[in-house]
Design a protein around this motif. Structure first.
Motif, PDB file in Angstrom:
ATOM      1  N   UNK A  75       0.544  -1.547  -0.279  1.00 52.32           N
ATOM      2  CA  UNK A  75      -0.225  -0.358   0.508  1.00 52.32           C
ATOM      3  C   UNK A  75       0.866   1.325  -0.179  1.00 52.32           C
ATOM      4  N   UNK A  76       0.464   2.651  -0.354  1.00 54.06           N
ATOM      5  CA  UNK A  76       1.624   3.962  -0.361  1.00 54.06           C
ATOM      6  C   UNK A  76       1.498   4.465   0.809  1.00 54.06           C
ATOM      7  N   UNK A  77       2.168   5.292   0.725  1.00 52.31           N
ATOM      8  CA  UNK A  77       2.213   5.781   2.115  1.00 52.31           C
ATOM      9  C   UNK A  77       1.754   6.068   2.771  1.00 52.31           C
ATOM     10  N   UNK A  88      11.908  -6.272  -4.018  1.00 51.54           N
ATOM     11  CA  UNK A  88      12.251  -7.616  -4.768  1.00 51.54           C
ATOM     12  C   UNK A  88      10.788  -8.009  -4.026  1.00 51.54           C
ATOM     13  N   UNK A  89      11.758  -8.991  -2.590  1.00 54.18           N
ATOM     14  CA  UNK A  89      10.867  -9.989  -2.183  1.00 54.18           C
ATOM     15  C   UNK A  89       9.539  -9.517  -1.274  1.00 54.18           C
ATOM     16  N   UNK A  90       9.153  -8.504  -0.830  1.00 56.64           N
ATOM     17  CA  UNK A  90       7.995  -7.808  -0.783  1.00 56.64           C
ATOM     18  C   UNK A  90       6.786  -7.754  -1.983  1.00 56.64           C
ATOM     19  N   UNK A  91       7.582  -7.415  -3.712  1.00 54.17           N
ATOM     20  CA  UNK A  91       6.491  -7.388  -4.443  1.00 54.17           C
ATOM     21  C   UNK A  91       6.214  -9.597  -5.021  1.00 54.17           C
ATOM     22  N   UNK A  92       7.154 -10.158  -4.478  1.00 53.30           N
ATOM     23  CA  UNK A  92       7.340 -11.980  -4.609  1.00 53.30           C
ATOM     24  C   UNK A  92       6.147 -12.110  -3.566  1.00 53.30           C
ATOM     25  N   UNK A  93       6.320 -11.429  -2.108  1.00 49.02           N
ATOM     26  CA  UNK A  93       5.586 -12.077  -1.244  1.00 49.02           C
ATOM     27  C   UNK A  93       3.907 -12.132  -1.278  1.00 49.02           C
ATOM     28  N   UNK A 130       2.758  -2.461   8.315  1.00 52.62           N
ATOM     29  CA  UNK A 130       4.000  -2.788   8.784  1.00 52.62           C
ATOM     30  C   UNK A 130       4.783  -0.944   7.535  1.00 52.62           C
ATOM     31  N   UNK A 131       5.620  -0.779   8.646  1.00 57.88           N
ATOM     32  CA  UNK A 131       5.924   0.522   8.290  1.00 57.88           C
ATOM     33  C   UNK A 131       7.434   0.239   8.128  1.00 57.88           C
ATOM     34  N   UNK A 183       4.691   1.099   1.752  1.00 58.96           N
ATOM     35  CA  UNK A 183       5.966   1.408   1.091  1.00 58.96           C
ATOM     36  C   UNK A 183       6.181   3.473   0.093  1.00 58.96           C
ATOM     37  N   UNK A 184       7.405   4.183   0.818  1.00 60.22           N
ATOM     38  CA  UNK A 184       7.135   5.236   0.846  1.00 60.22           C
ATOM     39  C   UNK A 184       8.048   5.774  -0.723  1.00 60.22           C
TER      40      UNK A 184
END
Length: 95
Positions: free
Chosen positions: A16-18, A85-90, A39-40, A71-72
């Motif tokens: 999600x956006x900031x 990259x890992x968060x995009x995969x998760x 999760x910040x 994501x900021x």
């Protein structure tokens, strides 16, 4: 780590956006939730990379039913590429 969802936690992870407010975006979210966690990421990419998997595992076990990874704008810099990259995969979804 080559598979699309290799790093996916047991509960949905939504990028999600900031300053995201879940209650204001319920219609955009594909998953019902009662106990979300936002999760910040830490300001330091080195610290964020050390925390990455531990945080996903702990959110799974702490009774949350969905993770909103915020994501900021500074997360688009080169030192954050591997982490995101890992968060995009998760992820289960992005907003």
């Amino acid at each position: 780590g080559q598979l699309k969802h290799h790093y996916m936690p047991k509960i949905p992870l939504v990028i999600v956006p900031e300053n995201f407010v879940p209650e204001n975006n319920i219609s955009k979210i594909e998953f019902p939730f009662k106990n979300p966690v936002i999760w910040k990421q830490p300001l330091s990419p080195a610290l964020a990379s050390r925390e990455l998997y531990e945080k996903m595992r702990s959110f799974d076990s702490e009774g949350y039913d969905i993770i909103f990874a915020e994501r900021s704008p500074h997360h688009f810099s080169e030192e954050w590429l591997g982490i995101w990259n890992r968060l995009e995969k998760a992820k289960s979804q992005s907003i």
